[in-house]
Structures are given as structure tokens and as C-alpha cells.
Design a protein around this motif. Structure first.
Motif, PDB file in Angstrom:
ATOM      1  N   SER A  34       5.148  -2.566   0.771  1.00  0.00           N
ATOM      2  CA  SER A  34       4.657  -3.737   0.377  1.00  0.00           C
ATOM      3  C   SER A  34       5.299  -4.668   1.289  1.00  0.00           C
ATOM      4  O   SER A  34       6.438  -4.723   1.598  1.00  0.00           O
ATOM      5  CB  SER A  34       5.507  -3.872  -1.028  1.00  0.00           C
ATOM      6  OG  SER A  34       4.747  -3.004  -2.056  1.00  0.00           O
ATOM      7  N   THR A  41       3.995 -11.781  -2.977  1.00  0.00           N
ATOM      8  CA  THR A  41       3.525 -10.486  -2.336  1.00  0.00           C
ATOM      9  C   THR A  41       2.145 -10.588  -1.555  1.00  0.00           C
ATOM     10  O   THR A  41       1.059 -11.079  -2.389  1.00  0.00           O
ATOM     11  CB  THR A  41       3.305  -9.393  -3.589  1.00  0.00           C
ATOM     12  OG1 THR A  41       4.833  -9.275  -4.329  1.00  0.00           O
ATOM     13  CG2 THR A  41       2.944  -8.192  -2.976  1.00  0.00           C
ATOM     14  N   SER A  44       0.560  -4.713  -1.266  1.00  0.00           N
ATOM     15  CA  SER A  44       1.293  -3.907  -2.209  1.00  0.00           C
ATOM     16  C   SER A  44       1.089  -2.558  -2.192  1.00  0.00           C
ATOM     17  O   SER A  44      -0.129  -2.079  -2.043  1.00  0.00           O
ATOM     18  CB  SER A  44       1.268  -4.450  -3.687  1.00  0.00           C
ATOM     19  OG  SER A  44       1.910  -3.414  -4.684  1.00  0.00           O
ATOM     20  N   ARG A 249      -4.505  -4.242  -1.427  1.00  0.00           N
ATOM     21  CA  ARG A 249      -4.031  -2.979  -1.733  1.00  0.00           C
ATOM     22  C   ARG A 249      -4.966  -2.185  -1.281  1.00  0.00           C
ATOM     23  O   ARG A 249      -6.222  -2.471  -0.787  1.00  0.00           O
ATOM     24  CB  ARG A 249      -4.104  -2.859  -3.244  1.00  0.00           C
ATOM     25  CG  ARG A 249      -3.161  -3.517  -4.301  1.00  0.00           C
ATOM     26  CD  ARG A 249      -3.315  -3.333  -5.479  1.00  0.00           C
ATOM     27  NE  ARG A 249      -2.163  -3.831  -6.294  1.00  0.00           N
ATOM     28  CZ  ARG A 249      -2.004  -5.056  -6.700  1.00  0.00           C
ATOM     29  NH1 ARG A 249      -3.112  -5.759  -6.601  1.00  0.00           N
ATOM     30  NH2 ARG A 249      -0.784  -5.416  -7.642  1.00  0.00           N
TER      31      ARG A 249
END
Lengths: 277, 239
Positions: A34, A41, A44, A249
Motif C-alpha cells: 500500500s 492512500t 492498497s 487496487r
């Protein structure tokens, strides 16, 4: 699937859609990686294995964290003060984020080529000799420069003008000189961030051909927005996506044939066919 | 990506979807022409209607032209849109199905030519099994196209299994027709010529069923990415 399916976009891919290599040791492997910038963020939980001497494409819509992930693979994010990285990136048996690891040495062994050609304002020769000189490799520099330029498929075009500025040649040639510069320190992996996006079709073709040839001796991880380019050059493709919260992601990782022929995740299908972008 | 870019992207995608819809419409149209050709060819044979047989032969040019247009359109879409994933499978499957339909058109033309060659002679035996084969083959053709248009993996699998079983039935009928005709030849060698005509008609109808089977296999490829041929399955996800 529509652009409004934000809940779906913010979910990581299911485990069965992420290719794992049980029978070979990957040259590079991230585990639950991450990245955050100033507490926000950006990427991740990415667990990705890169097999040796393969070409892996990172694809996905703008802002999904592809370049951020790529920069993690040779600690380029260290150069951004607000960046913080969690998880591990294993290379040659060690976590490159381990306390004992020298980031500069990692960057020699895992080279990088950027979107826009960025030769130094020095001669073509000095551009290529730069890395070896820093590493204390002063013997046979002429031979090393020639070999590197040959490996980057640009020797024939610049051999008579090695003392000219690296900025004096065409964009396509500049980019191949930058690739030669990366190759001159004999890296095991080269990371490429949209290396052909600023080039004309002929130069793009030359870079793609070069990537295919280099992959027999070097592992290449490439970020590209060009779906056809990814189809042409990569052995494997990793698809990333971010929802409204802008956290990237990994949603699918598979062979070129799978991702571009018959994706397992419907978000991949929607992305590669241009239904979401 | 900002809203304007998304909007442009979305319009481009909508245009491509319209083009894929047009391709599908062309295939449905071609399928209709081919179904009619088989039906008319068998009706003309049964009723000894030479004019109708000739129309089937003439109409085959139209079917051939339609196939060429679909082929050109698929090539144009591949060139312009560089399709991948489901789009690529859809276009490739359409290209192959157009080829299968064209060949079915040829079988109809073949039956019509045999019918004309038979001239005023009545069929050697009452036409019962061959029209039955024809009905089954046309039904298989319709359903294979329905499967293709559905793009629903489960529906396509169900239809493919059903068609496999029906194809076996058509094969059995074909074997029966061959046996019956051979008996007639054995009983009177003068029957050989007329028996051969019907043998060829039955052969053409049997091939229509085989081609319908091929279409359902292409429908399966489109929906799932699985390449199958008869009982041989190839997983396209394996390098």
C-alpha cells in the motif's frame, strides 16, 4: 457496468482472478503493498508476482495508481517526502524496503524509463556512461557504451555522433538512449512508465520491438494506456482500478491471452473494451 | 479523467455498440435468407416445382453477397476499433457464423440443382425422412442463432447440448435414408440414378445440421471464450 458502479470499482479483485506462480520463483514480488501520500492512500493491498524475463503490463484508468505502484518497485517513491509505503517488495530474496537496503543500489539493479525522454544535457556517450561511472566502472567504457546502445537498438543511428548532445536527436532516439542508459548498469529489471506515449508511430514500433527483444535477458514492467500496445508486447497484464475514494487496487492479473481475450473480472472487460475509462 | 473525456469516451463506445448491433442485425437477416432457402429447396423438391428451385439458385447470389458484406464489415470493425475481449470474440464469431451460413446457402442451392436435374421424374420414394431431417436442421439453425444473440453462457451451453443430441438424431435419419435407398437399388439397379439424387439431398440436409452445430459452438466461444469442436474443448486461457 456503468461509470456509476463506484462500489464495484473500489473492490479488489478476487483471489482466483490474480495469477500466482507456484512452480517458479518470481524475480519481483509485492505483498499487500500500500502507498499513501500525506496520509491519503493511493494504492492498497497489491500482491503481485513478476516472473523473470517476462514483460508485465500495468493497465487501468487514469488515477488508478499504476505509476505509483511502478515507482514502488525501485523505491522511487522515497524521493517524494510525503509518500509512505506499507507491505513488502521482495527482489533477489530480500525486501527492498528493509532497513539495511541501499535504495540507490536498488535503482541501479531495477532501472527506470520515463514517459518523456529525459537525457541529461550531456553528450550521447556521457549519458550512457553516466551510471557505470558512478558505479566506479571505468574500464572498457567505450565497449560498454556501444553494447548498451546496441541493446537499445539505437547504435547504428548515433554511432557517428556520440559526442553530440543527447538532446540533439529525435524523441524516439532520445528514449532509446535513455533505455541504453538504464541498460548500461546491467539491471535485472527495467520499469517503464508509458515509454512510448510521447513518440510517433515509427518510434513507438521501435520501442515495442526493443522491449520484446530485451525481455529475453531483462524483466520488464511497463505502465501503458495503450491497450493495443499492452496486447502486442506483454506476457502478463495486471489491471488496476480505483473507485470514487481514489484508492487503486489490483482487480485482475493474468496472461495476455486471458486479460485481453477473455477477462475473468467484468470490470476488466469493461475497461479493455472502453466501457469505462 | 474529467467528465468531458468520459463523455467523449462514452460516445465512442456507444457508436461501437451501435456498429456491433448492426453486425448482429445483418447476421440475423442472412440467417433468415438461409432458412428460407433450405425450406424452399425442400418444398420445391417435394412438389416438383422447378421454378421455385430456380429461385433458390438465383437467391444464393444474394446470400453470397450478404456474407461478403458481413466479412467486409467485420474487417472494417477490427481495423478501426481494434477490439479486444468480448468485442473481439463477438466479431470473430460473427465472421465465422457468416461463413457457416453461406455454406448452408450452398447446400440449399445444391438441393435445388438436384431437384432441377431430376426433371419430371418423381422422387424414388415418398419424401418423409428427408423433410423431417430438414425441419430438424432448420430448427437447429434457428436455435443456434438464438444462442449466439443471447450471449448468455448458460443458455448457450443448454442449447449446444440439445443440438448435439438433435444432430445425432439427424445423423441416424441420414443413415436410415441411405439404408432405405440402398435397398431400393439392390431390388432394382435401375433405381440407382434416382437413389443417388436423394442420397445427395439427404447428405446436404445432414450437413446443414452439422453447420448449425458449428454455429452453436461459435456462440459458445463468444459467450465464454471456450473453443470447442465436437467433443474437443480447448481452454483459450491456457497458453
Amino acid at each position: 457496468m456503468t461509470l456509476n458502479d463506484t462500489d464495484l470499482l473500489s473492490q479488489a479483485g478476487s483471489i482466483e482472478n490474480i495469477l500466482r506462480f507456484d512452480d517458479i520463483e518470481p524475480v519481483l514480488e509485492s505483498n499487500d503493498l500500500s502507498v499513501a501520500y500525506g496520509g491519503q492512500t493511493a494504492v492498497s493491498g497489491v500482491s503481485l508476482q513478476v516472473p523473470k524475463n517476462s514483460v508485465v503490463s500495468l493497465i487501468g484508468p487514469s488515477g488508478c495508481g499504476k505509476s505509483t505502484l511502478l515507482r514502488c518497485f525501485n523505491r522511487m517513491n522515497d524521493l517524494i517526502p510525503s509518500a509512505s509505503v506499507k507491505g513488502t517488495v521482495n527482489f533477489d530474496g530480500q525486501n527492498i524496503y528493509g532497513p539495511e537496503v541501499d535504495a540507490t543500489e536498488i535503482r541501479f539493479r531495477i532501472g527506470m524509463v520515463f514517459q518523456r525522454p529525459n537525457p541529461f544535457p550531456k553528450s550521447i556517450y556521457e549519458n550512457v556512461a553516466f551510471g557505470p561511472r558512478i558505479n566506479g566502472m571505468t574500464d572498457d567504457l567505450d565497449e560498454l557504451v556501444e553494447t548498451s546502445l546496441r541493446r537499445a537498438a539505437v547504435w547504428d543511428e548515433v554511432k557517428d555522433r556520440l559526442n553530440d548532445s543527447g538532446l540533439s536527436v529525435s524523441g524516439g532516439q532520445q528514449q532509446r538512449i535513455c533505455i541504453a542508459r538504464a541498460l548500461a548498469v546491467n539491471p535485472e529489471i527495467v520499469l517503464m512508465d508509458e515509454p512510448a506515449s510521447a513518440l510517433d508511430p515509427i518510434s513507438t514500433q521501435a520501442i515495442e520491438q526493443l522491449i520484446k527483444e530485451l525481455s529475453s535477458e531483462v524483466t520488464i514492467v511497463i505502465v501503458t494506456h495503450n491497450m493495443q500496445q499492452a496486447t502486442r508486447i506483454s506476457d502478463y497484464a495486471a489491471v488496476m482500478m480505483a473507485g470514487e475514494e481514489r484508492v487503486g487496487r489490483l482487480i485482475e492479473y493474468g496472461t495476455n491471452q486471458q486479460v485481453f481475450g477473455n477477462p475473468k473480472d467484468k470490470r476488466t472487460e469493461a475497461y479493455v473494451t472502453g466501457r469505462i475509462g | 479523467m474529467n467528465e468531458q473525456q468520459n463523455s467523449i469516451l462514452s460516445k465512442g463506445r456507444q457508436e461501437f455498440d451501435r456498429e456491433l448491433g448492426r453486425l448482429e442485425a445483418e447476421l440475423i437477416l442472412m440467417s433468415g435468407l438461409v432458412e428460407k432457402a433450405i425450406f424452399d429447396a425442400l418444398q420445391a423438391l417435394k412438389n416438383r416445382d422447378i421454378d421455385r428451385s430456380q429461385k433458390v439458385i438465383n437467391e444464393d447470389d444474394h446470400i453470397d453477397q450478404t456474407e461478403l458484406e458481413i466479412e467486409r464489415y467485420c474487417i472494417e470493425l477490427i481495423r478501426r476499433q481494434s477490439p479486444v475481449a468480448g468485442d473481439l470474440r463477438r466479431i470473430v464469431a460473427s465472421l465465422q457464423i457468416a461463413g457457416e451460413l453461406e455454406r448452408i446457402g450452398d447446400y440449399a442451392e445444391g438441393i435445388a440443382k438436384i431437384s432441377i436435374t431430376m426433371g419430371g421424374q418423381p422422387p424414388l420414394k415418398e419424401l418423409i425422412d428427408i423433410p423431417r431431417m430438414g425441419d430438424m436442421a432448420v430448427s437447429m439453425l434457428k436455435r443456434s442463432l438464438e444462442a449466439f444473440i443471447s450471449r448468455d453462457a448458460e443458455f448457450v451451453r443448454t442449447i449446444t447440448v440439445e443440438l448435439e443430441s438433435e444432430d445425432d438424431e439427424v445423423d441416424d435419419l441420414y443413415t436410415k435414408v441411405q439404408g432405405d435407398l440402398m435397398e431400393l437399388v439392390k431390388s432394382d439397379p435401375d433405381n440407382a440414378e434416382r437413389a443417388t439424387y436423394l442420397m445427395w439431398v439427404a447428405h446436404n440436409v445432414e450437413r446443414v445440421a452439422d453447420r448449425a452445430m458449428n454455429i452453436s459452438e461459435r456462440a459458445l466461444f463468444q459467450a465464454t471464450g471456450e473453443l470447442v469442436s465436437g467433443t474437443t474443448m480447448i481452454d483459450t486461457n491456457v497458453d
